[in-house]
Design an enzyme around this catalytic site. Structure first.
Site, PDB file in Angstrom:
ATOM      1  N   PHE A   1      31.157  15.215 -11.609  1.00 40.00           N
ATOM      2  CA  PHE A   1      30.170  15.436 -12.672  1.00 40.00           C
ATOM      3  C   PHE A   1      29.122  16.411 -12.152  1.00 40.00           C
ATOM      4  O   PHE A   1      28.534  16.192 -11.096  1.00 40.00           O
ATOM      5  CB  PHE A   1      29.498  14.125 -13.116  1.00 40.00           C
TER       6      PHE A   1
ATOM      7  N   LYS B   1      17.230  15.041  -9.439  1.00 37.95           N
ATOM      8  CA  LYS B   1      16.930  13.615  -9.586  1.00 37.95           C
ATOM      9  C   LYS B   1      15.870  13.068  -8.612  1.00 37.95           C
ATOM     10  O   LYS B   1      14.679  13.153  -8.857  1.00 37.95           O
ATOM     11  CB  LYS B   1      18.224  12.824  -9.446  1.00 37.95           C
TER      12      LYS B   1
ATOM     13  N   ASP C   1      27.112  19.513  -4.152  1.00 42.80           N
ATOM     14  CA  ASP C   1      26.248  19.054  -5.233  1.00 42.80           C
ATOM     15  C   ASP C   1      25.639  17.712  -4.816  1.00 42.80           C
ATOM     16  O   ASP C   1      26.295  16.670  -4.854  1.00 42.80           O
ATOM     17  CB  ASP C   1      27.050  18.915  -6.533  1.00 42.80           C
TER      18      ASP C   1
HETATM   19  N1  PLP Z   1      25.275  16.955 -10.528  1.00 44.49           N
HETATM   20  C1  PLP Z   1      25.434  15.659 -10.283  1.00 44.49           C
HETATM   21  C2  PLP Z   1      26.151  15.226  -9.049  1.00 44.49           C
HETATM   22  C3  PLP Z   1      24.925  14.696 -11.177  1.00 44.49           C
HETATM   23  O1  PLP Z   1      25.111  13.395 -10.930  1.00 44.49           O
HETATM   24  C4  PLP Z   1      24.236  15.140 -12.326  1.00 44.49           C
HETATM   25  C5  PLP Z   1      23.717  14.168 -13.299  1.00 44.49           C
HETATM   26  O2  PLP Z   1      24.070  13.032 -13.330  1.00 44.49           O
HETATM   27  C6  PLP Z   1      24.095  16.523 -12.536  1.00 44.49           C
HETATM   28  C7  PLP Z   1      24.606  17.395 -11.621  1.00 44.49           C
HETATM   29  C8  PLP Z   1      23.349  17.025 -13.732  1.00 44.49           C
HETATM   30  O3  PLP Z   1      21.989  16.754 -13.589  1.00 44.49           O
HETATM   31  P1  PLP Z   1      21.018  16.791 -14.856  1.00 44.49           P
HETATM   32  O4  PLP Z   1      21.403  15.659 -15.731  1.00 44.49           O
HETATM   33  O5  PLP Z   1      19.637  16.671 -14.273  1.00 44.49           O
HETATM   34  O6  PLP Z   1      21.225  18.114 -15.518  1.00 44.49           O
END
Ligand code: PLP
Length: 397
Positions: free
Chosen positions: A138, A254, A225
């Protein structure tokens, strides 16, 4: 009419429904406790989806907002900023990374990472534009990030998807990765050190090491990520510290804001210099307000005892779940305070979440059938024990 009914009616009427909310409206929080519109309290094991690491109404967070808001909020990136440099330094310290681009969300910095990777090879005149990512990953909801997300349910309705993305390999499968990366048009591999939304599944050390070796051998970039794992969630400030792997690019969001919207894309000097002035930008990124709040949060998380406590509590939680001896728990996954219980299909994680809400605990279901525990990092042993006591009879069936 109850407070809740009034709130729900208004929300249902005006809020564009891309979620299916529970019948609860939270109105305040203190530490790891949330209070709803009817005065019922809950212990939070979701923390705004791995965001509120210092809990609610933490003076470190609230004072940083108040103090900085009185001084300076947004000034644009046309000017130098003390707060921006301070936070960038804090984030790269102890890593192999040197430079930081700031945005306001996870997807935004994933988008930055993919543009940076492409620009790096564009500058060299090499036709490398494809990015490989993993199944069950994700990476966010913007068109680039959602195409990199290896779960078709999130991106299929939005086709045509950007070219060169959407090449997925099974997670933790080195042979499949080596094969996918043998395509000379691939510029980068994007992977979460611990898959979050896909099911709290950590990469193996061999896998991430191999990913580093193969990308280096092929002249490709490794993008980690850490939007969900970064900022101490796993018991290390960056999850990649577990794997002794040095990425070319790392994304975070986050937890590093503790509840204030922020995203960060970290890169090595070599890669970062591929962006020239004008290549990328955002109005709200690197506002002194976001920088000052995040710096206060990050300084707190980086205190030596803080991370030790996360590790200790994580072990306590993991052991507690195992000790329930549930016939339905196939495996307890995760690191630090990013824990998941992989459940047998005979019991549905989403039903457990509903039952736990009724008992006053906020949990979450993710992946195929994972019950996820991502509490504020300041949760106490007592709060964990109370949650386990409520969970045990449900998981024993
Ligand atoms: N990357 C990862 C690993 C995530 O868990 C998330 C969101 O859950 C995102 C990117 C996307 O982040 P955002 O919801 O702040 O756009």
């Amino acid at each position: 009419m109850t407070n809740f009914k009034r709130i729900k009616e208004q929300d249902d009427k005006y809020f564009l429904n891309t979620y299916a909310p529970f019948d609860i409206a939270f109105v305040s929080g203190e530490g790891s406790t949330l209070t709803d519109s009817e005065g019922k309290t809950y212990t939070d094991f979701l923390s705004g989806i791995a965001v509120n690491c210092l809990g609610y109404n933490n003076p470190i967070f609230t004072n940083a907002i108040a103090e900085q808001a009185k001084k300076l909020t947004v000034i644009s990136n046309y000017f130098y900023s003390e707060e921006r440099g301070v936070l960038a330094k804090l984030l790269v310290e102890g890593t192999n990374l040197n430079k930081v681009f700031f945005g306001s969300s996870g997807a935004e910095v994933v988008e930055c990472a993919l543009k940076l990777a492409r620009k790096y090879f564009y500058n060299k005149g090499e036709k490398k534009f494809k990015i490989v990512s993993t199944l069950e990953s994700f990476h966010g909801r913007t068109l680039g990030a959602v195409t990199l997300t290896g779960q078709p349910k999130y991106n299929l309705p939005f086709a045509p998807l950007p070219e060169g993305l959407g090449i997925y390999v099974p997670f933790n499968d080195i042979d499949a990765l080596e094969k996918a990366l043998s395509d000379p048009e691939v510029c980068a591999f994007l992977v979460e050190p611990v898959q979050g939304e896909g099911g709290v599944r950590p990469a193996t050390k061999e896998y991430l090491r191999a990913a580093r070796d193969i990308t280096r051998k092929n002249g490709q970039l490794l993008i980690l990520d850490e939007v969900q794992t970064g900022g101490g969630r796993t018991g290390k400030f960056w999850a990649c510290e577990y794997f002794d792997v040095e990425p070319d690019i790392l994304t975070a969001a986050k937890g590093i804001g503790g509840g204030f919207p922020i995203g960060a894309c970290l890169a090595t000097d070599e890669v970062a210099k591929a962006f020239y002035p004008g290549d990328h930008g955002t109005t709200f990124g690197a506002s002194p307000l976001a920088m000052a709040v995040s710096a206060a949060v990050v300084k707190e998380i980086k205190k030596p005892n803080f991370m030790e406590n996360v590790l200790r509590l994580g072990e306590h939680l993991k052991t507690g779940i195992k000790n329930i001896n549930s016939p339905y728990v196939k495996e307890v996954l995760g690191k630090g305070l990013m824990i998941g219980a992989d459940l047998d299909p005979a019991i549905q994680a989403k039903d457990v979440v509903q039952e736990m809400l009724e008992k006053g605990f906020v949990l979450n279901a993710c992946g195929k059938n994972i019950l996820r525990f991502i509490p504020p990092l300041i949760i106490t042993e007592q709060e964990i024990d109370n949650m386990l006591l409520a969970l045990a009879p449900i998981l024993r069936g």
